[in-house]
Design a protein around this motif. Structure first.
Motif, PDB file in Angstrom:
ATOM      1  N   UNK A 166       0.807  -1.215   0.000  1.00 12.41           N
ATOM      2  CA  UNK A 166       0.000   0.000   0.000  1.00 12.41           C
ATOM      3  C   UNK A 166       0.845   1.272   0.000  1.00 12.41           C
ATOM      4  N   UNK A 167       1.960   1.253   0.725  1.00 13.73           N
ATOM      5  CA  UNK A 167       2.822   2.438   0.783  1.00 13.73           C
ATOM      6  C   UNK A 167       3.437   2.739  -0.578  1.00 13.73           C
ATOM      7  N   UNK A 168       3.918   1.694  -1.241  1.00 14.91           N
ATOM      8  CA  UNK A 168       4.500   1.877  -2.568  1.00 14.91           C
ATOM      9  C   UNK A 168       3.425   2.283  -3.564  1.00 14.91           C
ATOM     10  N   UNK A 169       2.276   1.652  -3.487  1.00 16.81           N
ATOM     11  CA  UNK A 169       1.183   1.982  -4.390  1.00 16.81           C
ATOM     12  C   UNK A 169       0.805   3.452  -4.270  1.00 16.81           C
ATOM     13  N   UNK A 170       0.720   3.941  -3.037  1.00 17.68           N
ATOM     14  CA  UNK A 170       0.387   5.343  -2.803  1.00 17.68           C
ATOM     15  C   UNK A 170       1.455   6.264  -3.381  1.00 17.68           C
ATOM     16  N   UNK A 171       2.726   5.886  -3.214  1.00 14.94           N
ATOM     17  CA  UNK A 171       3.833   6.685  -3.733  1.00 14.94           C
ATOM     18  C   UNK A 171       3.810   6.719  -5.260  1.00 14.94           C
ATOM     19  N   UNK A 172       3.623   5.564  -5.875  1.00  8.23           N
ATOM     20  CA  UNK A 172       3.634   5.471  -7.335  1.00  8.23           C
ATOM     21  C   UNK A 172       2.419   6.157  -7.948  1.00  8.23           C
ATOM     22  N   UNK A 173       1.246   5.914  -7.366  1.00  4.94           N
ATOM     23  CA  UNK A 173       0.007   6.465  -7.927  1.00  4.94           C
ATOM     24  C   UNK A 173      -0.026   7.986  -7.872  1.00  4.94           C
ATOM     25  N   UNK A 174       0.742   8.563  -6.965  1.00  4.40           N
ATOM     26  CA  UNK A 174       0.721  10.022  -6.821  1.00  4.40           C
ATOM     27  C   UNK A 174       1.504  10.725  -7.931  1.00  4.40           C
ATOM     28  N   UNK A 175       2.280   9.967  -8.709  1.00  2.00           N
ATOM     29  CA  UNK A 175       3.098  10.588  -9.753  1.00  2.00           C
ATOM     30  C   UNK A 175       2.280  10.901 -10.993  1.00  2.00           C
ATOM     31  N   UNK A 176       2.616  12.013 -11.651  1.00  3.67           N
ATOM     32  CA  UNK A 176       1.940  12.382 -12.893  1.00  3.67           C
ATOM     33  C   UNK A 176       2.156  11.327 -13.962  1.00  3.67           C
ATOM     34  N   UNK A 177       3.348  10.728 -13.951  1.00  3.49           N
ATOM     35  CA  UNK A 177       3.665   9.722 -14.960  1.00  3.49           C
ATOM     36  C   UNK A 177       2.738   8.523 -14.833  1.00  3.49           C
ATOM     37  N   UNK A 178       2.484   8.076 -13.588  1.00  2.00           N
ATOM     38  CA  UNK A 178       1.608   6.928 -13.429  1.00  2.00           C
ATOM     39  C   UNK A 178       0.226   7.231 -13.980  1.00  2.00           C
ATOM     40  N   UNK A 179      -0.277   8.434 -13.694  1.00  2.37           N
ATOM     41  CA  UNK A 179      -1.611   8.783 -14.172  1.00  2.37           C
ATOM     42  C   UNK A 179      -1.688   8.698 -15.699  1.00  2.37           C
TER      43      UNK A 179
END
Length: 254
Positions: free
Chosen positions: A231-244
């Motif tokens: 969950x911590x990594x998911x939150x970190x990754x999902x917050x990036x513009x690139x992931x979106x």
């Protein structure tokens, strides 16, 4: 290879690194990621020997830094190359003089030998034509390539990069990522990159170490980072513009 065993670091009673166990693999681009305050910079400084851990060990190809005497530590540092966040070039020196600096510091080579090696690495980063220019006369991307050339001029076994894409446009950042990755493969270097750039993670993340609150939260490669249930990594990754952008493209392709 660099092996980290139960690494702790405290300052004035505050524990910053809280028992990290991990490995950085030779011949691969190893990335350290995490939010601000996760301990990335302190971790990198420990790996470089700039600060000593409070507890735990760091082994370089089986040799623990804490067991080395002063001369052995100096010999180990000769095997390390460093690319600083702001390039850290000497303004009063030409490109060639900047790249030659480690050779003058750590070798007894003749000037002709040093110049030959400088030309070799400048050619590798495609900067031979600007060897006599000063840092202020070249672009930020070129300055970063000079910093990479300087970092590898002594043929290091270990290459450390602190936010190498800081201040660069996306296109230039990708070029720098690819250059570091290529040099790592060509020379079988253990490369460790401290970054917050998700573009770098997706481009060259062969071994990714994710820190949270001074602890190792997750480790893996770029192919599985979007598939994790952490969950911590998911939150970190999902917050990036690139992931979106990537996620939107994936959904459109369904």
């Amino acid at each position: 290879m660099i092996k980290v065993n139960d690494l702790h670091k405290s300052f004035s009673g505050e524990e910053i690194l809280k028992g990290i166990d991990t490995e950085f693999i030779q011949g691969k681009t190893n990335l350290i990621i995490g939010q601000s305050g996760a301990g990335k910079t302190v971790f990198l400084k420990c790996l470089l020997g700039l600060i000593l851990p409070t507890d735990g060990t760091i082994e370089y190809d089986g040799k623990a830094y804490s067991t080395l005497n002063k001369e052995q530590q100096r010999e180990l540092r000769k095997k390390m190359g460093m690319v600083f966040q702001g390039s850290a070039l000497f303004d009063s020196m030409s490109v060639a003089e900047n790249v030659m600096f480690p050779l003058k510091m750590f070798t007894k080579q003749r000037k002709e030998q040093r110049m030959e090696r400088v030309r070799e690495v400048l050619d590798r980063v495609d900067l031979l034509k600007v060897d006599n220019k000063f840092p202020s006369e070249i672009s930020g991307g070129m300055q970063k390539r000079v910093a990479i050339a300087r970092a590898i001029v002594n043929k290091p076994q270990y290459l450390f990069c602190d936010e190498p894409n800081s201040g660069l446009d996306p296109k230039t950042a990708i070029l720098i990522d690819n250059l570091i990755h290529e040099i790592t493969k060509e020379n079988n270097i253990t490369t460790v990159i401290n970054t917050h750039d998700m573009n770098s993670v997706l481009e060259i993340g062969e071994n990714i170490v994710f820190l949270k609150d001074g602890r190792l939260e997750w480790q893996g490669d770029k192919s599985i980072i979007y598939k994790t249930d952490n969950e911590s990594l998911t939150s970190f990754v999902y917050s990036s513009d690139l992931f979106q952008k990537v996620r939107k493209a994936q959904l459109q392709g369904l």
